[in-house]
Scaffold this active site. Structure first.
Site, PDB file in Angstrom:
ATOM      1  N   LYS A 173      18.945  30.476 -20.162  1.00 48.70           N
ATOM      2  CA  LYS A 173      20.369  30.525 -20.539  1.00 48.70           C
ATOM      3  C   LYS A 173      20.534  31.208 -21.892  1.00 48.70           C
ATOM      4  CE  LYS A 173      22.040  28.554 -16.923  1.00 48.70           C
ATOM      5  NZ  LYS A 173      22.695  29.407 -15.930  1.00 48.70           N
ATOM      6  N   TYR A 220      14.132  26.579 -18.359  1.00 44.58           N
ATOM      7  CA  TYR A 220      15.508  26.712 -17.844  1.00 44.58           C
ATOM      8  C   TYR A 220      16.466  27.019 -18.993  1.00 44.58           C
ATOM      9  CZ  TYR A 220      20.211  25.265 -16.540  1.00 44.58           C
ATOM     10  OH  TYR A 220      21.578  25.233 -16.377  1.00 44.58           O
ATOM     11  N   ARG A 232      26.388  11.269 -22.993  1.00 46.53           N
ATOM     12  CA  ARG A 232      26.692  12.633 -22.548  1.00 46.53           C
ATOM     13  C   ARG A 232      28.201  12.829 -22.416  1.00 46.53           C
ATOM     14  NH1 ARG A 232      22.179  12.726 -23.617  1.00 46.53           N
ATOM     15  NH2 ARG A 232      20.375  13.588 -22.517  1.00 46.53           N
ATOM     16  N   ASN A 259      28.347  18.061 -19.000  1.00 46.99           N
ATOM     17  CA  ASN A 259      27.746  17.463 -17.785  1.00 46.99           C
ATOM     18  C   ASN A 259      28.755  17.356 -16.642  1.00 46.99           C
ATOM     19  OD1 ASN A 259      25.931  16.716 -20.058  1.00 46.99           O
ATOM     20  ND2 ASN A 259      24.808  15.663 -18.453  1.00 46.99           N
ATOM     21  N   THR A 306      22.731  22.894 -22.947  1.00 50.96           N
ATOM     22  CA  THR A 306      21.297  22.804 -23.257  1.00 50.96           C
ATOM     23  C   THR A 306      20.905  23.820 -24.340  1.00 50.96           C
ATOM     24  OG1 THR A 306      19.091  22.644 -22.293  1.00 50.96           O
ATOM     25  CG2 THR A 306      20.459  24.388 -21.446  1.00 50.96           C
ATOM     26  N   SER A 362      25.098  26.750 -20.708  1.00 56.60           N
ATOM     27  CA  SER A 362      24.921  25.298 -20.684  1.00 56.60           C
ATOM     28  C   SER A 362      24.824  24.747 -22.102  1.00 56.60           C
ATOM     29  CB  SER A 362      23.621  24.990 -19.936  1.00 56.60           C
ATOM     30  OG  SER A 362      23.223  23.671 -20.175  1.00 56.60           O
ATOM     31  N   PHE A 418      27.661  32.314 -11.261  1.00 53.63           N
ATOM     32  CA  PHE A 418      27.086  30.964 -11.213  1.00 53.63           C
ATOM     33  C   PHE A 418      25.643  30.971 -10.726  1.00 53.63           C
ATOM     34  CE2 PHE A 418      31.670  30.366 -10.437  1.00 53.63           C
ATOM     35  CZ  PHE A 418      31.973  29.384 -11.368  1.00 53.63           C
ATOM     36  N   LEU A 425      22.025  12.351 -13.158  1.00 55.20           N
ATOM     37  CA  LEU A 425      22.425  10.953 -13.121  1.00 55.20           C
ATOM     38  C   LEU A 425      23.434  10.620 -12.008  1.00 55.20           C
ATOM     39  CD1 LEU A 425      22.327   8.167 -14.450  1.00 55.20           C
ATOM     40  CD2 LEU A 425      24.023   8.980 -16.109  1.00 55.20           C
ATOM     41  N   PRO A 460      10.929  12.596 -20.928  1.00 55.63           N
ATOM     42  CA  PRO A 460      10.505  13.613 -21.904  1.00 55.63           C
ATOM     43  C   PRO A 460      11.528  14.753 -21.981  1.00 55.63           C
ATOM     44  CG  PRO A 460       8.701  13.053 -20.429  1.00 55.63           C
ATOM     45  CD  PRO A 460       9.917  12.365 -19.885  1.00 55.63           C
ATOM     46  N   LYS A 480      18.345  25.804 -11.552  1.00 54.15           N
ATOM     47  CA  LYS A 480      18.817  24.931 -12.638  1.00 54.15           C
ATOM     48  C   LYS A 480      17.999  23.652 -12.840  1.00 54.15           C
ATOM     49  CE  LYS A 480      21.953  22.257  -9.769  1.00 54.15           C
ATOM     50  NZ  LYS A 480      23.209  21.544  -9.643  1.00 54.15           N
TER      51      LYS A 480
HETATM   52  P1  NAD Z   1      23.815  25.099  -7.645  1.00 53.79           P
HETATM   53  O1  NAD Z   1      22.335  25.177  -7.481  1.00 53.79           O
HETATM   54  O2  NAD Z   1      24.564  24.128  -6.817  1.00 53.79           O
HETATM   55  O3  NAD Z   1      24.471  26.542  -7.447  1.00 53.79           O
HETATM   56  C1  NAD Z   1      23.802  27.731  -7.795  1.00 53.79           C
HETATM   57  C2  NAD Z   1      23.815  28.629  -6.575  1.00 53.79           C
HETATM   58  O4  NAD Z   1      23.146  29.849  -6.888  1.00 53.79           O
HETATM   59  C3  NAD Z   1      23.100  28.025  -5.366  1.00 53.79           C
HETATM   60  O5  NAD Z   1      23.980  28.026  -4.261  1.00 53.79           O
HETATM   61  C4  NAD Z   1      21.900  28.940  -5.133  1.00 53.79           C
HETATM   62  O6  NAD Z   1      21.584  29.052  -3.763  1.00 53.79           O
HETATM   63  C5  NAD Z   1      22.370  30.240  -5.757  1.00 53.79           C
HETATM   64  N1  NAD Z   1      21.312  31.122  -6.247  1.00 53.79           N
HETATM   65  C6  NAD Z   1      20.274  30.809  -7.061  1.00 53.79           C
HETATM   66  N2  NAD Z   1      19.534  31.901  -7.296  1.00 53.79           N
HETATM   67  C7  NAD Z   1      20.124  32.936  -6.631  1.00 53.79           C
HETATM   68  C8  NAD Z   1      19.816  34.312  -6.485  1.00 53.79           C
HETATM   69  N3  NAD Z   1      18.735  34.869  -7.048  1.00 53.79           N
HETATM   70  N4  NAD Z   1      20.640  35.079  -5.728  1.00 53.79           N
HETATM   71  C9  NAD Z   1      21.718  34.529  -5.124  1.00 53.79           C
HETATM   72  N5  NAD Z   1      22.043  33.237  -5.215  1.00 53.79           N
HETATM   73  C10 NAD Z   1      21.254  32.440  -5.966  1.00 53.79           C
HETATM   74  O7  NAD Z   1      24.099  24.840  -9.211  1.00 53.79           O
HETATM   75  P2  NAD Z   1      25.459  24.482  -9.939  1.00 53.79           P
HETATM   76  O8  NAD Z   1      25.350  23.087 -10.442  1.00 53.79           O
HETATM   77  O9  NAD Z   1      26.620  24.880  -9.098  1.00 53.79           O
HETATM   78  O10 NAD Z   1      25.327  25.439 -11.197  1.00 53.79           O
HETATM   79  C11 NAD Z   1      25.945  26.708 -11.247  1.00 53.79           C
HETATM   80  C12 NAD Z   1      25.559  27.392 -12.556  1.00 53.79           C
HETATM   81  O11 NAD Z   1      25.948  26.561 -13.650  1.00 53.79           O
HETATM   82  C13 NAD Z   1      24.055  27.607 -12.707  1.00 53.79           C
HETATM   83  O12 NAD Z   1      23.851  28.844 -13.334  1.00 53.79           O
HETATM   84  C14 NAD Z   1      23.629  26.468 -13.608  1.00 53.79           C
HETATM   85  O13 NAD Z   1      22.487  26.783 -14.354  1.00 53.79           O
HETATM   86  C15 NAD Z   1      24.851  26.326 -14.500  1.00 53.79           C
HETATM   87  N6  NAD Z   1      24.975  24.991 -15.089  1.00 53.79           N
HETATM   88  C16 NAD Z   1      25.018  23.892 -14.278  1.00 53.79           C
HETATM   89  C17 NAD Z   1      25.112  22.627 -14.828  1.00 53.79           C
HETATM   90  C18 NAD Z   1      25.114  21.401 -13.955  1.00 53.79           C
HETATM   91  O14 NAD Z   1      24.899  20.308 -14.480  1.00 53.79           O
HETATM   92  N7  NAD Z   1      25.368  21.493 -12.673  1.00 53.79           N
HETATM   93  C19 NAD Z   1      25.185  22.479 -16.225  1.00 53.79           C
HETATM   94  C20 NAD Z   1      25.163  23.634 -17.021  1.00 53.79           C
HETATM   95  C21 NAD Z   1      25.069  24.892 -16.440  1.00 53.79           C
HETATM   96  N1  UDP Z   2      19.390   9.685 -16.563  1.00 53.82           N
HETATM   97  C1  UDP Z   2      18.901   8.436 -16.201  1.00 53.82           C
HETATM   98  N2  UDP Z   2      18.404   8.291 -14.936  1.00 53.82           N
HETATM   99  C2  UDP Z   2      18.377   9.295 -14.033  1.00 53.82           C
HETATM  100  C3  UDP Z   2      18.895  10.566 -14.405  1.00 53.82           C
HETATM  101  C4  UDP Z   2      19.387  10.721 -15.695  1.00 53.82           C
HETATM  102  O1  UDP Z   2      18.896   7.500 -16.991  1.00 53.82           O
HETATM  103  O2  UDP Z   2      17.897   9.110 -12.905  1.00 53.82           O
HETATM  104  C5  UDP Z   2      19.959   9.858 -17.920  1.00 53.82           C
HETATM  105  C6  UDP Z   2      19.254  10.917 -18.740  1.00 53.82           C
HETATM  106  O3  UDP Z   2      18.148  10.331 -19.412  1.00 53.82           O
HETATM  107  C7  UDP Z   2      20.389  11.364 -19.685  1.00 53.82           C
HETATM  108  C8  UDP Z   2      21.645  11.206 -18.816  1.00 53.82           C
HETATM  109  O4  UDP Z   2      21.286  10.295 -17.776  1.00 53.82           O
HETATM  110  O5  UDP Z   2      20.485  10.470 -20.782  1.00 53.82           O
HETATM  111  C9  UDP Z   2      22.136  12.506 -18.198  1.00 53.82           C
HETATM  112  O6  UDP Z   2      21.050  13.108 -17.496  1.00 53.82           O
HETATM  113  P1  UDP Z   2      21.259  14.336 -16.501  1.00 53.82           P
HETATM  114  O7  UDP Z   2      19.910  14.717 -15.975  1.00 53.82           O
HETATM  115  O8  UDP Z   2      22.319  14.026 -15.505  1.00 53.82           O
HETATM  116  O9  UDP Z   2      21.846  15.486 -17.444  1.00 53.82           O
HETATM  117  P2  UDP Z   2      21.239  16.160 -18.759  1.00 53.82           P
HETATM  118  O10 UDP Z   2      22.203  15.825 -19.861  1.00 53.82           O
HETATM  119  O11 UDP Z   2      19.880  15.636 -18.983  1.00 53.82           O
HETATM  120  O12 UDP Z   2      21.258  17.618 -18.438  1.00 53.82           O
END
Ligand code: NAD
Ligand code: UDP
Length: 340
Positions: free
Chosen positions: A152, A148, A230, A178, A126, A124, A80, A199, A292, A84
């Site tokens: 990924k 970002y 979403r 999400n 994304t 993700s 993880f 959000l 954007p 992000k």
């Molecule tokens: P988060 O930031 O809460 O957790 C990530 C953790 O990784 C943090 O605790 C941070 O301290 C640690 N970290 C970052 N870089 C590090 C490094 N170099 N060495 C050791 N630890 C490190 O984020 P999250 O929401 O729990 O996301 C977890 C994973 O899921 C991430 O890779 C993120 O990109 C991916 N992801 C998250 C979402 C989301 O919406 N939350 C969506 C898609 C993918």
């Molecule tokens: N969004 C919003 N206000 C905010 C944050 C997000 O209207 O303060 C909207 C954003 O434009 C998108 C949705 O909520 O349509 C989900 O955004 P988020 O950043 O949570 O996730 P994303 O899908 O962009 O990774």
């Protein structure tokens, strides 16, 4: 069987740690705490009444990583750890490339040296860029619109190349939609630093009075109410998908990609209204320009995960809203500033 959870102090990793421990796995957590707090580790222990080793360690520090693999009989890694924040990644791309890509390369090299070749990677939705249509399945074309997202995409490709070079690797690329919600207990949840980008944490901070009102980015999208759509998924459903992926990798070599989403799209206004309804809290908001880089509609076709992993999301939007709110109200300031 010991699972290494990188980024296990973070939002999704901490919930995964609880599910793993509850399911009888031994775990080791490593995290540099750059975007998390040691208190989450205390809470995981409290929720599960189980002990596990924690390393405050950076993926960029190869020596420390080696120590973890020497000290423990690691069988698989849930990866993880990563940065992000999309906006920040545009401002400081090199930091994102270094952390997310070099960090993952270090991890894989050291895993291979210790003959640990089972990996679940947090990718993700994304990576689908701006899709032509929805629902999105795993065969859709991929692209990135910011650094970002590109990390990924690049890590996915690196892992595919790695597996071609050594077919004994077993890798699951999980593309999250999400994630929102929190553990039912309200003891662990999402703890953003500063002003939330996403959000749901913004909504809960408005609800508790920390922020005046929510800015809704765009009401002129081609969606049922003009706001972005979403696929919101409960974090507990999401982490259960990881346990299914781990089981799948026990008996399958190769790289497999899975969408982890519910398959249903809800708009920003749907989420605000559901949150208000179930938690009896008005959320003041104003419509603003589109943000954007945002896309209009994004939701998953999660059929592959259902068919291949036997996983599907079970929790609905109401439960996600209730659980996010419980976490926020029980922890108005997130985790206490415990130092490690
Ligand atoms: P988060 O930031 O809460 O957790 C990530 C953790 O990784 C943090 O605790 C941070 O301290 C640690 N970290 C970052 N870089 C590090 C490094 N170099 N060495 C050791 N630890 C490190 O984020 P999250 O929401 O729990 O996301 C977890 C994973 O899921 C991430 O890779 C993120 O990109 C991916 N992801 C998250 C979402 C989301 O919406 N939350 C969506 C898609 C993918
Ligand atoms: N969004 C919003 N206000 C905010 C944050 C997000 O209207 O303060 C909207 C954003 O434009 C998108 C949705 O909520 O349509 C989900 O955004 P988020 O950043 O949570 O996730 P994303 O899908 O962009 O990774």
């Amino acid at each position: 069987m010991t699972i290494l959870v990188t980024g296990g102090a973070g939002y999704i990793g901490s919930h995964a740690a609880v599910e793993l421990l509850k399911s009888g796995y031994n775990i080791v957590i490593m995290d540099n705490l750059s975007n998390s707090n040691f208190e989450s580790i205390n809470r995981i222990r409290e929720l599960t009444s189980k002990e596990f080793p924690f390393y405050k360690c950076d993926l960029l520090d190869r020596d420390e990583l080696v120590t973890i693999f020497k000290n423990h009989d690691i069988e698989a890694v849930l990866h993880f750890a990563g940065l992000k924040a999309v906006g920040e990644s545009v401002e400081i791309p090199l930091k994102y490339y270094h952390n997310n890509i070099t960090g993952t390369i270090n991890l894989c090299e050291i895993m291979a040296k210790h003959d640990v070749k089972k990996l679940v990677f947090s990718s993700s939705a994304t990576v689908y860029g701006n899709p032509d249509r929805v629902p999105i399945d795993e065969s859709f074309p991929v692209s990135a619109t910011n650094p970002y997202g590109r990390t990924k995409l690049m890590v996915e490709e690196i892992l595919r190349d790695l597996q071609v070079s050594d077919p004994t690797w077993k890798i699951a690329l999980l593309r999250y939609f999400n994630p929102i919600g929190a553990h039912k207990s309200g003891r662990i949840g999402e703890n953003p630093n500063g002003i939330p980008n996403n959000l749901m944490p913004y909504i809960t901070q408005v609800a508790i009075g920390k922020r005046e009102k929510l800015s809704v980015f765009g009401n002129d999208y081609e969606t049922h109410d003009g706001t972005g759509v979403r696929d919101f998924i409960h974090v507990i459903d999401l982490v259960k998908g990881h346990l299914k992926a781990l089981q799948y990798l026990d008996s399958n070599e190769g790289v497999e990609t899975f969408n982890l989403g519910t398959g249903t799209g809800y708009s920003v206004l749907d989420l605000i209204n559901t949150f208000s309804l179930v938690n009896k809290k008005e959320i003041p908001y104003q419509f603003m320009e589109r943000r954007p880089g945002d896309i209009s509609i994004c939701y998953a076709n999660p059929t592959k995960a259902d068919k291949v992993l036997g996983w599907r999301a079970e929790k609905d939007l109401k439960e996600m809203c209730k659980d996010s709110w419980k976490w926020q109200t029980d922890n108005p300031n997130g985790y206490d500033k415990t130092t490690y």
